[in-house]
Write a protein that holds these residues in place. Structure first.
Motif, PDB file in Angstrom:
ATOM      1  N   HIS A  59     -11.932  -0.315   8.575  1.00 43.15           N
ATOM      2  CA  HIS A  59     -12.013   1.748   9.145  1.00 43.15           C
ATOM      3  C   HIS A  59     -12.637   1.101  10.260  1.00 43.15           C
ATOM      4  N   SER A  60     -13.786   0.680  11.215  1.00 42.89           N
ATOM      5  CA  SER A  60     -14.293   0.452  12.173  1.00 42.89           C
ATOM      6  C   SER A  60     -13.237   0.043  13.218  1.00 42.89           C
ATOM      7  N   GLN A  61     -12.366   0.118  13.131  1.00 41.13           N
ATOM      8  CA  GLN A  61     -11.034  -0.214  13.769  1.00 41.13           C
ATOM      9  C   GLN A  61     -11.224  -1.482  14.596  1.00 41.13           C
ATOM     10  N   LYS A  62     -11.858  -2.820  13.342  1.00 39.49           N
ATOM     11  CA  LYS A  62     -12.102  -3.637  14.378  1.00 39.49           C
ATOM     12  C   LYS A  62     -10.900  -5.142  13.944  1.00 39.49           C
ATOM     13  N   ILE A  63     -10.349  -4.735  13.356  1.00 37.30           N
ATOM     14  CA  ILE A  63      -8.837  -5.058  13.338  1.00 37.30           C
ATOM     15  C   ILE A  63      -7.607  -4.235  12.443  1.00 37.30           C
ATOM     16  N   SER A  64      -6.550  -4.841  13.405  1.00 40.74           N
ATOM     17  CA  SER A  64      -5.604  -3.635  12.146  1.00 40.74           C
ATOM     18  C   SER A  64      -5.419  -4.411  11.011  1.00 40.74           C
ATOM     19  N   PHE A  65      -5.202  -3.515   9.831  1.00 44.95           N
ATOM     20  CA  PHE A  65      -4.843  -3.273   8.435  1.00 44.95           C
ATOM     21  C   PHE A  65      -3.644  -4.955   8.400  1.00 44.95           C
ATOM     22  N   ARG A  66      -2.735  -4.390   9.281  1.00 46.25           N
ATOM     23  CA  ARG A  66      -1.310  -5.114   9.191  1.00 46.25           C
ATOM     24  C   ARG A  66      -2.129  -6.954   9.549  1.00 46.25           C
ATOM     25  N   ASP A  67      -2.886  -7.012  10.566  1.00 49.60           N
ATOM     26  CA  ASP A  67      -3.415  -7.859  11.215  1.00 49.60           C
ATOM     27  C   ASP A  67      -4.535  -8.833  10.435  1.00 49.60           C
ATOM     28  N   TRP A  68      -4.791  -7.792   9.524  1.00 52.15           N
ATOM     29  CA  TRP A  68      -6.069  -8.565   8.076  1.00 52.15           C
ATOM     30  C   TRP A  68      -4.835  -8.884   6.911  1.00 52.15           C
ATOM     31  N   LEU A  69      -4.537  -8.820   6.776  1.00 49.64           N
ATOM     32  CA  LEU A  69      -3.435  -9.128   5.347  1.00 49.64           C
ATOM     33  C   LEU A  69      -2.493 -10.654   5.920  1.00 49.64           C
ATOM     34  N   HIS A  70      -1.866  -9.670   7.474  1.00 53.12           N
ATOM     35  CA  HIS A  70      -1.517 -11.204   7.504  1.00 53.12           C
ATOM     36  C   HIS A  70      -2.615 -12.813   7.833  1.00 53.12           C
ATOM     37  N   HIS A  71      -4.019 -12.419   7.460  1.00 49.97           N
ATOM     38  CA  HIS A  71      -4.796 -13.050   8.007  1.00 49.97           C
ATOM     39  C   HIS A  71      -5.006 -13.542   6.591  1.00 49.97           C
ATOM     40  N   HIS A  72      -4.718 -12.947   5.406  1.00 52.41           N
ATOM     41  CA  HIS A  72      -4.655 -13.308   4.036  1.00 52.41           C
ATOM     42  C   HIS A  72      -3.412 -13.500   3.593  1.00 52.41           C
ATOM     43  N   ASN A  73      -2.710 -14.059   4.242  1.00 53.70           N
ATOM     44  CA  ASN A  73      -0.916 -14.542   4.172  1.00 53.70           C
ATOM     45  C   ASN A  73      -0.129 -13.323   3.286  1.00 53.70           C
ATOM     46  N   ALA A  74      -0.419 -11.981   3.491  1.00 54.32           N
ATOM     47  CA  ALA A  74      -0.001 -11.268   2.323  1.00 54.32           C
ATOM     48  C   ALA A  74       0.813  -9.705   3.059  1.00 54.32           C
ATOM     49  N   ILE A  75       1.652  -9.022   2.807  1.00 54.02           N
ATOM     50  CA  ILE A  75       2.098  -8.036   3.469  1.00 54.02           C
ATOM     51  C   ILE A  75       1.906  -6.682   2.039  1.00 54.02           C
ATOM     52  N   PRO A  76       2.058  -5.732   3.132  1.00 53.90           N
ATOM     53  CA  PRO A  76       1.830  -4.419   2.402  1.00 53.90           C
ATOM     54  C   PRO A  76       3.345  -4.222   1.484  1.00 53.90           C
ATOM     55  N   ASP A  77       2.659  -3.276   0.388  1.00 57.42           N
ATOM     56  CA  ASP A  77       3.861  -3.732  -0.801  1.00 57.42           C
ATOM     57  C   ASP A  77       4.567  -2.197  -0.466  1.00 57.42           C
ATOM     58  N   THR A  78       5.267  -2.078   0.269  1.00 60.50           N
ATOM     59  CA  THR A  78       5.231  -0.239   0.817  1.00 60.50           C
ATOM     60  C   THR A  78       6.954  -0.294   0.000  1.00 60.50           C
ATOM     61  N   THR A  79       7.437  -1.515  -0.538  1.00 59.89           N
ATOM     62  CA  THR A  79       9.150  -1.057  -0.932  1.00 59.89           C
ATOM     63  C   THR A  79       8.790  -0.322  -3.001  1.00 59.89           C
ATOM     64  N   SER A  80       7.648  -0.784  -3.257  1.00 60.56           N
ATOM     65  CA  SER A  80       7.235  -0.471  -4.417  1.00 60.56           C
ATOM     66  C   SER A  80       6.636   1.056  -4.547  1.00 60.56           C
ATOM     67  N   LEU A  81       6.573   2.065  -3.585  1.00 60.94           N
ATOM     68  CA  LEU A  81       6.335   3.947  -3.363  1.00 60.94           C
ATOM     69  C   LEU A  81       7.572   3.982  -3.580  1.00 60.94           C
ATOM     70  N   ILE A  82       6.991   5.377  -4.749  1.00 64.39           N
ATOM     71  CA  ILE A  82       8.151   5.955  -4.279  1.00 64.39           C
ATOM     72  C   ILE A  82       8.021   7.184  -3.805  1.00 64.39           C
ATOM     73  N   PRO A  83       9.085   8.125  -2.721  1.00 65.43           N
ATOM     74  CA  PRO A  83       8.527   9.195  -2.751  1.00 65.43           C
ATOM     75  C   PRO A  83       8.753  10.240  -3.501  1.00 65.43           C
ATOM     76  N   PHE A  84       7.719  10.870  -2.906  1.00 61.05           N
ATOM     77  CA  PHE A  84       7.508  12.261  -4.629  1.00 61.05           C
ATOM     78  C   PHE A  84       8.000  13.652  -3.770  1.00 61.05           C
ATOM     79  N   THR A  85       6.975  14.296  -2.851  1.00 67.42           N
ATOM     80  CA  THR A  85       6.798  15.610  -2.270  1.00 67.42           C
ATOM     81  C   THR A  85       6.353  15.503  -0.592  1.00 67.42           C
ATOM     82  N   ARG A  86       7.048  16.012  -0.636  1.00 70.36           N
ATOM     83  CA  ARG A  86       6.165  16.564   1.130  1.00 70.36           C
ATOM     84  C   ARG A  86       5.324  18.309   1.395  1.00 70.36           C
ATOM     85  N   TRP A  87       4.512  17.608   1.999  1.00 67.25           N
ATOM     86  CA  TRP A  87       3.236  18.773   1.768  1.00 67.25           C
ATOM     87  C   TRP A  87       3.116  19.569   3.548  1.00 67.25           C
TER      88      TRP A  87
END
Length: 293
Positions: A153-181
């Protein structure tokens, strides 16, 4: 129900200015322009704000309840309201097509990463997985999650880099597009928001009303943007709004109303019944249930 908009219509709604010259016979305003109101319309065109890309998640708990966050009363958007987790697509989330490209307002990896990042920052729920074991959710200590939220949140590290530090990746494939507003064109602050559905995993049978895993317990962000985070059934949220106990803005009220017939307490702790609710909802969204705009 409102008429379905084409992608081109959605794109045009996000851009500055309104071209009324193409179909003057169908527009009273266009006729008025030709009678001397051109200056007024030009002024309105200059003041129309571009809709900024943002993303939001309708997050289902293992009991098929929906997460809402209570925004602080000093927020510049949706102050004091209950909202789905979400926010701006940031530069760290990835590149988007240029302003004049309609694909800028379509589902993409940047929108998906933004939705997952904002969900983590705002609720502490991390929608991520291990590349070596995609079926397993990332399991970190509360201290690791809290320090990560603060640093991202304080932009000391990017979300992607923080996940990489913990050997993880975002679960983007499980998101189901619903609507756009799209925020109405007459407002000074506008968003083009991609809404997603995400199902937290169903676990082994559990006692009704109990929390089955600390990973599934949302927490507010310490009052930075939200003061509370809670899972309830869609109809429970709607009833609270009708009793004026909470504030729901039109997008939240409408989308909860769409989900209410599918996600009810009738399933109780029955694993098969909960799965059936999700299957019915997914089929409705992906086939004949797309909202008619």
């Amino acid at each position: 129900m409102p008429r379905r908009q084409t992608k081109e219509q959605v794109f045009k709604s996000t851009m500055r200015g309104v071209d009324l010259s193409k179909k003057p016979e169908t527009s009273r305003l266009a006729t008025s322009i030709r009678k001397g109101l051109g200056r007024k319309v030009k002024k309105e065109e200059k003041e129309m704000a571009v809709a900024h890309p943002s993303a939001s998640i309708l997050l289902l708990s293992p009991q098929n309840r929906i997460l809402l966050l209570h925004r602080v009363n000093t927020s510049t958007s949706f102050a004091s309201a209950h909202v789905f987790p979400g926010g701006h697509v940031d530069i760290q989330d990835g590149d988007l097509p240029p302003l004049d490209d309609p694909r800028r307002h379509e589902d993409s990896e940047a929108y998906r990463l933004a939705a997952i990042r904002e969900c983590f920052e705002e609720s502490g729920l991390l929608l991520a997985k291990y590349p070596s074991n995609p079926s397993a959710s990332v399991d970190l200590s509360q201290q690791q999650l809290d320090s990560g939220r603060t640093a991202i949140h304080s932009q000391k590290i990017s979300f992607r880099d923080w996940l990489h530090h913990h050997n993880a990746i975002p679960d983007t494939t499980s998101l189901i597009p619903f609507t756009r507003w799209l925020t109405p064109s007459n407002l000074p602050k506008r968003f083009s928001t991609q809404m997603y559905l995400y199902f937290l995993p169903l676990s082994a049978p559990f006692a009704h009303g109990s929390q089955i895993n600390e990973m599934h317990i949302p927490t507010p962000d310490g009052g930075i943007e939200h003061t509370a985070a809670q899972f309830l059934y869609p109809q429970e949220w709607i009833d609270m709004a009708l009793r004026r106990e909470i504030v729901l803005f039109p997008p939240q009220f409408f989308l909860l109303s769409l989900l209410a017939p599918f996600l009810t307490s009738q399933a109780g702790a029955n694993h098969a019944a909960l799965l059936k609710q999700r299957e019915r909802l997914t089929n409705w969204v992906e086939t004949d249930g797309e909202p008619s705009w």
